[in-house]
Design a protein around this motif. Structure first.
Motif, PDB file in Angstrom:
ATOM      1  N   GLU A  62      18.020   2.500  59.494  1.00 27.02           N
ATOM      2  CA  GLU A  62      18.250   2.498  60.931  1.00 27.02           C
ATOM      3  C   GLU A  62      19.461   1.648  61.293  1.00 27.02           C
ATOM      4  O   GLU A  62      19.658   0.555  60.777  1.00 27.02           O
ATOM      5  N   PHE A  63      20.272   2.172  62.207  1.00 25.87           N
ATOM      6  CA  PHE A  63      21.480   1.492  62.669  1.00 25.87           C
ATOM      7  C   PHE A  63      21.443   1.410  64.184  1.00 25.87           C
ATOM      8  O   PHE A  63      21.226   2.425  64.855  1.00 25.87           O
ATOM      9  N   ARG A  64      21.629   0.201  64.725  1.00 24.40           N
ATOM     10  CA  ARG A  64      21.725   0.012  66.175  1.00 24.40           C
ATOM     11  C   ARG A  64      22.938  -0.850  66.455  1.00 24.40           C
ATOM     12  O   ARG A  64      23.182  -1.837  65.764  1.00 24.40           O
ATOM     13  N   TYR A  65      23.672  -0.461  67.497  1.00 31.42           N
ATOM     14  CA  TYR A  65      24.842  -1.244  67.872  1.00 31.42           C
ATOM     15  C   TYR A  65      25.081  -1.078  69.366  1.00 31.42           C
ATOM     16  O   TYR A  65      24.968   0.025  69.903  1.00 31.42           O
ATOM     17  N   ARG A  66      25.418  -2.193  70.019  1.00 32.68           N
ATOM     18  CA  ARG A  66      25.685  -2.189  71.454  1.00 32.68           C
ATOM     19  C   ARG A  66      27.026  -2.857  71.697  1.00 32.68           C
ATOM     20  O   ARG A  66      27.342  -3.884  71.086  1.00 32.68           O
ATOM     21  N   PHE A  67      27.820  -2.261  72.586  1.00 37.47           N
ATOM     22  CA  PHE A  67      29.097  -2.875  72.941  1.00 37.47           C
ATOM     23  C   PHE A  67      29.486  -2.496  74.356  1.00 37.47           C
ATOM     24  O   PHE A  67      28.968  -1.537  74.923  1.00 37.47           O
ATOM     25  N   PHE A  68      30.407  -3.248  74.928  1.00 41.52           N
ATOM     26  CA  PHE A  68      30.996  -2.932  76.219  1.00 41.52           C
ATOM     27  C   PHE A  68      32.368  -2.340  75.963  1.00 41.52           C
ATOM     28  O   PHE A  68      33.178  -2.935  75.254  1.00 41.52           O
ATOM     29  N   ALA A  69      32.623  -1.180  76.524  1.00 39.37           N
ATOM     30  CA  ALA A  69      33.910  -0.520  76.331  1.00 39.37           C
ATOM     31  C   ALA A  69      34.997  -1.341  77.025  1.00 39.37           C
ATOM     32  O   ALA A  69      34.900  -1.615  78.216  1.00 39.37           O
ATOM     33  N   THR A  70      35.996  -1.732  76.279  1.00 38.60           N
ATOM     34  CA  THR A  70      37.089  -2.536  76.831  1.00 38.60           C
ATOM     35  C   THR A  70      38.175  -1.662  77.443  1.00 38.60           C
ATOM     36  O   THR A  70      38.950  -2.136  78.264  1.00 38.60           O
ATOM     37  N   ILE A  71      38.238  -0.411  77.028  1.00 35.68           N
ATOM     38  CA  ILE A  71      39.197   0.544  77.593  1.00 35.68           C
ATOM     39  C   ILE A  71      38.517   1.895  77.751  1.00 35.68           C
ATOM     40  O   ILE A  71      37.581   2.219  77.031  1.00 35.68           O
ATOM     41  N   SER A  72      38.990   2.671  78.707  1.00 33.60           N
ATOM     42  CA  SER A  72      38.468   4.024  78.924  1.00 33.60           C
ATOM     43  C   SER A  72      39.069   4.969  77.902  1.00 33.60           C
ATOM     44  O   SER A  72      40.202   4.780  77.457  1.00 33.60           O
ATOM     45  N   GLY A  73      38.313   5.993  77.546  1.00 37.32           N
ATOM     46  CA  GLY A  73      38.839   7.006  76.649  1.00 37.32           C
ATOM     47  C   GLY A  73      37.800   7.486  75.658  1.00 37.32           C
ATOM     48  O   GLY A  73      36.608   7.245  75.805  1.00 37.32           O
ATOM     49  N   THR A  74      38.283   8.155  74.617  1.00 32.97           N
ATOM     50  CA  THR A  74      37.414   8.729  73.596  1.00 32.97           C
ATOM     51  C   THR A  74      37.253   7.753  72.432  1.00 32.97           C
ATOM     52  O   THR A  74      38.210   7.432  71.741  1.00 32.97           O
ATOM     53  N   TYR A  75      36.034   7.292  72.252  1.00 35.77           N
ATOM     54  CA  TYR A  75      35.680   6.457  71.105  1.00 35.77           C
ATOM     55  C   TYR A  75      35.194   7.386  70.010  1.00 35.77           C
ATOM     56  O   TYR A  75      34.509   8.369  70.278  1.00 35.77           O
ATOM     57  N   LYS A  76      35.546   7.091  68.774  1.00 31.19           N
ATOM     58  CA  LYS A  76      35.135   7.908  67.635  1.00 31.19           C
ATOM     59  C   LYS A  76      34.150   7.116  66.784  1.00 31.19           C
ATOM     60  O   LYS A  76      34.396   5.962  66.460  1.00 31.19           O
ATOM     61  N   ILE A  77      33.045   7.762  66.451  1.00 37.44           N
ATOM     62  CA  ILE A  77      32.086   7.169  65.513  1.00 37.44           C
ATOM     63  C   ILE A  77      32.264   7.911  64.199  1.00 37.44           C
ATOM     64  O   ILE A  77      32.124   9.133  64.144  1.00 37.44           O
ATOM     65  N   LEU A  78      32.608   7.174  63.164  1.00 36.46           N
ATOM     66  CA  LEU A  78      32.873   7.753  61.848  1.00 36.46           C
ATOM     67  C   LEU A  78      31.682   7.504  60.936  1.00 36.46           C
ATOM     68  O   LEU A  78      31.220   6.375  60.800  1.00 36.46           O
ATOM     69  N   PHE A  79      31.188   8.573  60.331  1.00 36.89           N
ATOM     70  CA  PHE A  79      30.161   8.490  59.290  1.00 36.89           C
ATOM     71  C   PHE A  79      30.833   8.940  58.005  1.00 36.89           C
ATOM     72  O   PHE A  79      31.151  10.115  57.840  1.00 36.89           O
ATOM     73  N   ASP A  80      31.071   7.995  57.094  1.00 38.59           N
ATOM     74  CA  ASP A  80      31.844   8.249  55.885  1.00 38.59           C
ATOM     75  C   ASP A  80      30.931   8.245  54.662  1.00 38.59           C
ATOM     76  O   ASP A  80      30.349   7.230  54.298  1.00 38.59           O
ATOM     77  N   ASN A  81      30.823   9.396  54.024  1.00 36.74           N
ATOM     78  CA  ASN A  81      30.008   9.553  52.823  1.00 36.74           C
ATOM     79  C   ASN A  81      30.899   9.912  51.632  1.00 36.74           C
ATOM     80  O   ASN A  81      30.441  10.473  50.649  1.00 36.74           O
ATOM     81  N   SER A  82      32.188   9.581  51.715  1.00 33.36           N
ATOM     82  CA  SER A  82      33.142   9.996  50.692  1.00 33.36           C
ATOM     83  C   SER A  82      32.915   9.318  49.335  1.00 33.36           C
ATOM     84  O   SER A  82      33.350   9.833  48.321  1.00 33.36           O
ATOM     85  N   TYR A  83      32.236   8.189  49.309  1.00 26.53           N
ATOM     86  CA  TYR A  83      31.973   7.496  48.046  1.00 26.53           C
ATOM     87  C   TYR A  83      30.798   8.111  47.287  1.00 26.53           C
ATOM     88  O   TYR A  83      30.629   7.891  46.096  1.00 26.53           O
ATOM     89  N   SER A  84      29.955   8.906  47.961  1.00 29.30           N
ATOM     90  CA  SER A  84      28.774   9.484  47.329  1.00 29.30           C
ATOM     91  C   SER A  84      29.163  10.727  46.527  1.00 29.30           C
ATOM     92  O   SER A  84      29.837  11.612  47.035  1.00 29.30           O
TER      93      SER A  84
END
Length: 135
Positions: A102-124
């Motif tokens: 399980e992963f949980r994370y909370r933040f306040f956006a410092t700038i408007s726009g498109t945030y990208k969430i990257l899920f990287d499984n390239s090492y598997s």
């Protein structure tokens, strides 16, 4: 109301079969039918599969000074994946390596726009990962 009653009966009859995977499946179905709104809140839900040796992005549009809560469950249980959150200006909000379960994370956006969430499984080499993601 009838569907709720049916859900309670189903829950009681399948009780011995409960596992984390079953619970995640139920949460996924419930979240797929929910659209929470009001006072600027919203809920989006994705189920993402990331194959071995690959990565996937999820784009979210966020206004400045918005509180963002990300919840993800990575399965199969015990599987790990790299997670990064990239701000619209290209800087990193977060980098987590070999994160599992399980992963949980909370933040306040410092700038408007498109945030990208990257899920990287390239090492598997062999194992695909499935991510149940709610924002």
């Amino acid at each position: 109301m009838a569907s709720l009653y049916l859900g309670v009966i189903l829950f009681a009859s399948l009780r011995p079969l409960f596992s984390v995977m079953f619970l995640v499946g139920i949460v996924s179905v419930i979240l797929s039918f929910i659209n929470v709104s009001g006072q600027g809140a919203s809920l989006s839900h994705w189920v993402i599969t990331v194959s071995a040796r690959e990565y996937r992005y999820v784009d979210i549009n966020v206004e400045r000074d918005t509180k963002v809560l990300i919840w993800a469950y990575i399965y199969p249980s015990g599987s790990d994946i790299d997670i990064a959150i990239i701000r619209p200006d290209g800087s990193l909000e977060l980098v987590k390596t070999r994160y599992s379960n399980e992963f949980r994370y909370r933040f306040f956006a410092t700038i408007s726009g498109t945030y990208k969430i990257l899920f990287d499984n390239s090492y598997s080499i062999f194992t695909s990962k499935t991510i149940d993601l709610a924002i």
